[in-house]
Design an enzyme around this catalytic site. Structure first.
Site, PDB file in Angstrom:
ATOM      1  CB  SER A 142      -0.853  -0.020   1.281  1.00 14.45           C
ATOM      2  OG  SER A 142      -1.411   1.253   1.523  1.00 14.45           O
ATOM      3  CE1 TYR A 155      -4.101  -2.188   5.610  1.00 17.41           C
ATOM      4  CE2 TYR A 155      -3.079  -0.073   5.101  1.00 17.41           C
ATOM      5  CZ  TYR A 155      -3.748  -1.218   4.688  1.00 17.41           C
ATOM      6  OH  TYR A 155      -4.057  -1.388   3.359  1.00 17.41           O
TER       7      TYR A 155
HETATM    8  N1  LIG Z   1      -9.010  -0.278   0.211  1.00 21.18           N
HETATM    9  C1  LIG Z   1      -7.992   0.503  -0.073  1.00 21.18           C
HETATM   10  O1  LIG Z   1      -8.160   1.702  -0.285  1.00 21.18           O
HETATM   11  C2  LIG Z   1      -6.616  -0.082  -0.150  1.00 21.18           C
HETATM   12  C3  LIG Z   1      -5.523   0.744  -0.424  1.00 21.18           C
HETATM   13  C4  LIG Z   1      -4.245   0.181  -0.513  1.00 21.18           C
HETATM   14  C5  LIG Z   1      -4.075  -1.181  -0.320  1.00 21.18           C
HETATM   15  N2  LIG Z   1      -5.162  -1.973  -0.041  1.00 21.18           N
HETATM   16  C6  LIG Z   1      -4.943  -3.405   0.154  1.00 21.18           C
HETATM   17  O2  LIG Z   1      -5.628  -4.110  -0.869  1.00 21.18           O
HETATM   18  C7  LIG Z   1      -5.887  -5.435  -0.416  1.00 21.18           C
HETATM   19  C8  LIG Z   1      -7.346  -5.771  -0.717  1.00 21.18           C
HETATM   20  O3  LIG Z   1      -8.187  -4.991   0.111  1.00 21.18           O
HETATM   21  P1  LIG Z   1      -9.588  -4.421  -0.377  1.00 21.18           P
HETATM   22  O4  LIG Z   1      -9.539  -2.974  -0.150  1.00 21.18           O
HETATM   23  O5  LIG Z   1      -9.910  -4.933  -1.705  1.00 21.18           O
HETATM   24  O6  LIG Z   1     -10.555  -5.027   0.760  1.00 21.18           O
HETATM   25  P2  LIG Z   1     -11.658  -6.165   0.709  1.00 21.18           P
HETATM   26  O7  LIG Z   1     -12.089  -6.374   2.139  1.00 21.18           O
HETATM   27  O8  LIG Z   1     -12.717  -5.816  -0.273  1.00 21.18           O
HETATM   28  O9  LIG Z   1     -10.876  -7.451   0.221  1.00 21.18           O
HETATM   29  C9  LIG Z   1     -10.027  -8.163   1.095  1.00 21.18           C
HETATM   30  C10 LIG Z   1     -10.471  -9.609   1.195  1.00 21.18           C
HETATM   31  O10 LIG Z   1      -9.567 -10.329   2.040  1.00 21.18           O
HETATM   32  C11 LIG Z   1     -10.320 -11.344   2.689  1.00 21.18           C
HETATM   33  N3  LIG Z   1      -9.623 -11.889   3.842  1.00 21.18           N
HETATM   34  C12 LIG Z   1      -9.489 -11.332   5.075  1.00 21.18           C
HETATM   35  N4  LIG Z   1      -8.826 -12.180   5.875  1.00 21.18           N
HETATM   36  C13 LIG Z   1      -8.522 -13.275   5.134  1.00 21.18           C
HETATM   37  C14 LIG Z   1      -7.855 -14.502   5.400  1.00 21.18           C
HETATM   38  N5  LIG Z   1      -7.364 -14.781   6.620  1.00 21.18           N
HETATM   39  N6  LIG Z   1      -7.730 -15.409   4.409  1.00 21.18           N
HETATM   40  C15 LIG Z   1      -8.244 -15.153   3.163  1.00 21.18           C
HETATM   41  N7  LIG Z   1      -8.892 -14.022   2.857  1.00 21.18           N
HETATM   42  C16 LIG Z   1      -9.023 -13.092   3.831  1.00 21.18           C
HETATM   43  C17 LIG Z   1     -11.631 -10.632   3.041  1.00 21.18           C
HETATM   44  O11 LIG Z   1     -12.688 -11.553   3.328  1.00 21.18           O
HETATM   45  C18 LIG Z   1     -11.874  -9.777   1.801  1.00 21.18           C
HETATM   46  O12 LIG Z   1     -12.742 -10.436   0.879  1.00 21.18           O
HETATM   47  C19 LIG Z   1      -5.535  -5.476   1.070  1.00 21.18           C
HETATM   48  O13 LIG Z   1      -4.240  -6.042   1.217  1.00 21.18           O
HETATM   49  C20 LIG Z   1      -5.492  -4.003   1.434  1.00 21.18           C
HETATM   50  O14 LIG Z   1      -4.646  -3.754   2.530  1.00 21.18           O
HETATM   51  C21 LIG Z   1      -6.418  -1.465   0.038  1.00 21.18           C
END
Ligand SMILES: NC(=O)c1ccc[n+]([C@@H]2O[C@H](COP(=O)([O-])OP(=O)(O)OC[C@H]3O[C@@H](n4cnc5c(N)ncnc54)[C@H](O)[C@@H]3O)[C@@H](O)[C@H]2O)c1
Length: 268
Positions: A142, A155
């Site tokens: 991120s 985080y």
């Molecule tokens: N949302 C943002 O703005 C943002 C920004 C930068 C980075 N990210 C990163 O992107 C990635 C995806 O996040 P997102 O925003 O799409 O959120 P999201 O919650 O939509 O997707 C994340 C998924 O991970 C799953 N998950 C959680 N624990 C788990 C486990 N133990 N085993 C398997 N699956 C598991 C959840 O059920 C969920 O479906 C993450 O690593 C997040 O840190 C997100």
């Protein structure tokens, strides 16, 4: 078709980034293995994928789940060309001074378990298959790993750990496996949850009104669109593909120009 004849596993693909990337990879010709801890999300995706794909419940912090997933992949495809890690949990962007030491202790274990150990166990378990196919591992960090205030301390530390893990695994897995990462800034259609440790697991990023999120993002980023998960698909698909013959140990910072401004002025 970047991913013709590729078999690609995506972890944490039940929603948000992982789902958008899985859909993009499929559109680029891959057979995709879509996995998530949330069984309800996996079940709801049946109509979006077809018989060449696999939809599996898998908690990446559980070795038995990962082994079960690997067995299913070997049985169906007898190969694996790329693993894309996309699971994650957020810390609510809360300063640690506002929480008790006990809460901090629990928060650390929860987030490092999912956001770091989950990636490491996945890499370890699938490395032999990736080695056989001269494949690729693509992890999600991120912009929080590059500048303050992209999350709270815990985080941010997990995302910094992934940034370093990409470098170390690229070194350990060379020359057979290419290891790279993507550092997104924001994802408009994310369902990223808060942590159980702080009783915030009922809160999701998608609860933030879209306009408020967009306004905040526009005030700090150069490109004025709030990207959706699919917008990151091309970066992941390239890094997962055999077309990438030139990068390992690197992270693509997909930040909409966020980190390009040291000093904020009223407008640009
Ligand atoms: N949302 C943002 O703005 C943002 C920004 C930068 C980075 N990210 C990163 O992107 C990635 C995806 O996040 P997102 O925003 O799409 O959120 P999201 O919650 O939509 O997707 C994340 C998924 O991970 C799953 N998950 C959680 N624990 C788990 C486990 N133990 N085993 C398997 N699956 C598991 C959840 O059920 C969920 O479906 C993450 O690593 C997040 O840190 C997100």
């Amino acid at each position: 078709m970047l991913l013709k004849d590729h078999v690609v596993l995506i972890t944490g693909a039940g929603s948000g980034l992982g789902l958008g990337v899985a859909q993009y990879c499929k559109a680029q010709g891959a057979a995709v293995i879509v996995t998530d801890i949330a069984t309800d999300k996996i079940q709801s995706l049946a109509s979006e994928f077809d018989e060449q794909d696999l939809l599996l419940s898998c908690d990446v912090t559980k070795i038995a789940d990962l082994e079960r997933c690997k067995d299913a992949i070997v049985q169906k495809y007898a190969r694996l060309d790329a693993v894309i890690g996309a699971q994650g949990v957020f810390d609510g962007n809360l300063p640690i001074q506002g929480m008790s030491t006990q809460h901090l202790d629990q928060l650390f274990d929860e987030l490092f378990n999912i956001n770091v150990k989950g990636y490491l166990l996945t890499a370890h378990i699938f490395a032999d298959l990736l080695k056989q196919s001269q494949g690729a591992l693509v992890l999600t960090t991120s912009t929080a790993a590059y500048a303050a205030d992209g999350g709270g301390a815990v985080y941010t530390a997990t995302k910094g750990a992934i940034r370093s893990l990409i470098q170390q695994l690229a070194f350990e897995f060379a020359p057979e496996i290419r290891v790279n990462g993507v550092a997104p800034a924001a994802i408009g259609n994310s369902q990223l949850k808060g942590p159980k440790a702080l009783n915030l697991d009922h809160q999701k990023q998608s609860d933030i009104p879209k306009d408020a999120f967009l306004n905040l993002f526009q005030s700090i980023s150069l490109l004025q669109e709030l990207p959706n998960a699919e917008d990151y698909g091309a970066l992941y698909a390239f890094l997962a593909s055999k077309q990438n013959k030139v990068m390992t140990g690197q992270t693509l910072v997909a930040d909409q120009g966020l980190l390009n401004r040291a000093v904020l002025t009223q407008s640009h």
